[in-house]
Design an enzyme around this catalytic site. Structure first.
Site, mmCIF file in Angstrom:
data_model
loop_
_atom_site.group_PDB
_atom_site.id
_atom_site.type_symbol
_atom_site.label_atom_id
_atom_site.label_comp_id
_atom_site.label_asym_id
_atom_site.label_seq_id
_atom_site.Cartn_x
_atom_site.Cartn_y
_atom_site.Cartn_z
ATOM 1 N N CYS A 67 0.882 -1.178 0.000
ATOM 2 C CA CYS A 67 0.000 0.000 0.000
ATOM 3 C C CYS A 67 0.911 1.217 0.000
ATOM 4 O O CYS A 67 1.654 1.437 0.968
ATOM 5 C CB CYS A 67 -0.907 0.013 1.226
ATOM 6 S SG CYS A 67 -1.866 1.551 1.388
ATOM 7 N N CYS B 67 -0.105 3.360 -6.811
ATOM 8 C CA CYS B 67 -1.187 2.853 -5.961
ATOM 9 C C CYS B 67 -1.358 1.386 -6.320
ATOM 10 O O CYS B 67 -1.479 1.044 -7.507
ATOM 11 C CB CYS B 67 -2.481 3.622 -6.190
ATOM 12 S SG CYS B 67 -3.905 2.909 -5.316
#
Length: 243
Positions: free
Chosen positions: A83, A194
């Protein structure tokens, strides 16, 4: 072999994709040639972007991140956190660890860009990643200028990211427009900043004149190598073809 811990759940599909990426890129004829992995998909970690943007009633994710890291620490030699936005709290998480080494996906990405002499990189990232300056200092220190989507395009990108989190089909036409905007802004390379975006098969869905760097792929490759696995030659060749 060393054991890898995955600090996941942000989101669950990105965590599953990361695990699949590790397995696929490892040159292994038997189970025993794959690296040992412990996955903690903690879906209860509060929304990182919401907190970094200072939204009302947004919970601080640091406590949950540190607790998850602590859970993995004793049993793992390395920890990967698929993440990018959570890397805004990298230092706080690292301080929780007494044994395991926490990979820094942002630094891995910037090192890759620098090695290729990239001067302008188009950044596809969450609002939280941008607001938290996750890439800002590292790119600046490497002499790399970041090209960001405009306000409307960034809003479309966030909608796309949350659709992927919800398991829904993203608007690829809108995504293509965002890519072209970054290219028009002078980006020499697109950074998939991302891990939800990493889920997309861009080679098939989004052919682009500018090559891209996938943060998740770099993290997976570093994890396999550090834990004693062999990165498959076919994977290295495939990555070269898109880089």
């Amino acid at each position: 072999m060393k054991t890898l811990g995955i600090l996941g759940g942000m989101g669950p599909m990105a965590t599953a994709c990361f695990m699949e990426r590790i397995t696929a890129m490892t040159a292994a004829d038997t189970d025993q040639e794959q690296i040992p992995v412990i996955v903690y998909s903690n879906t209860q970690i509060p929304d990182r972007s919401a907190y970094l943007l200072g939204r009302p009633q947004a919970e601080n994710p640091v406590t949950a991140l540190r607790q998850t890291a602590h859970f993995l620490d004793g049993a793992c030699d390395y920890i990967a956190m698929p993440c990018v936005t959570a890397h805004a709290f990298y230092t706080q998480i690292q301080q929780e660890l007494s044994h395991a080494v926490l990979f820094n996906m942002v630094e891995l990405t910037v090192q890759s860009l620098k090695a290729q002499n990239i001067k302008k990189a188009g950044l596809l990232a969450t609002d939280g990643t941008i607001a938290g300056g996750v890439f800002k200092e590292s790119l600046k220190n490497a002499g790399i200028e970041s090209v960001l989507p405009g306000a409307l395009s960034q809003k479309s990108l966030m909608a796309l990211i949350y659709r992927i989190k919800a398991g829904k089909e993203p608007d690829m036409a809108a995504f293509n427009r965002i890519l072209q905007e970054l290219v028009s802004g002078g980006a020499e390379r697109i950074v998939l900043g991302c891990t939800e975006i990493s889920i997309l098969n861009l080679k098939e869905k989004c052919p682009c004149a500018v090559p891209y760097t996938d943060c998740m792929e770099l993290l997976a490759e570093a994890a396999v190598a550090a834990c004693g696995g062999q990165v498959a030659q076919k994977w290295r060749q495939m990555r070269k073809s898109i880089n």
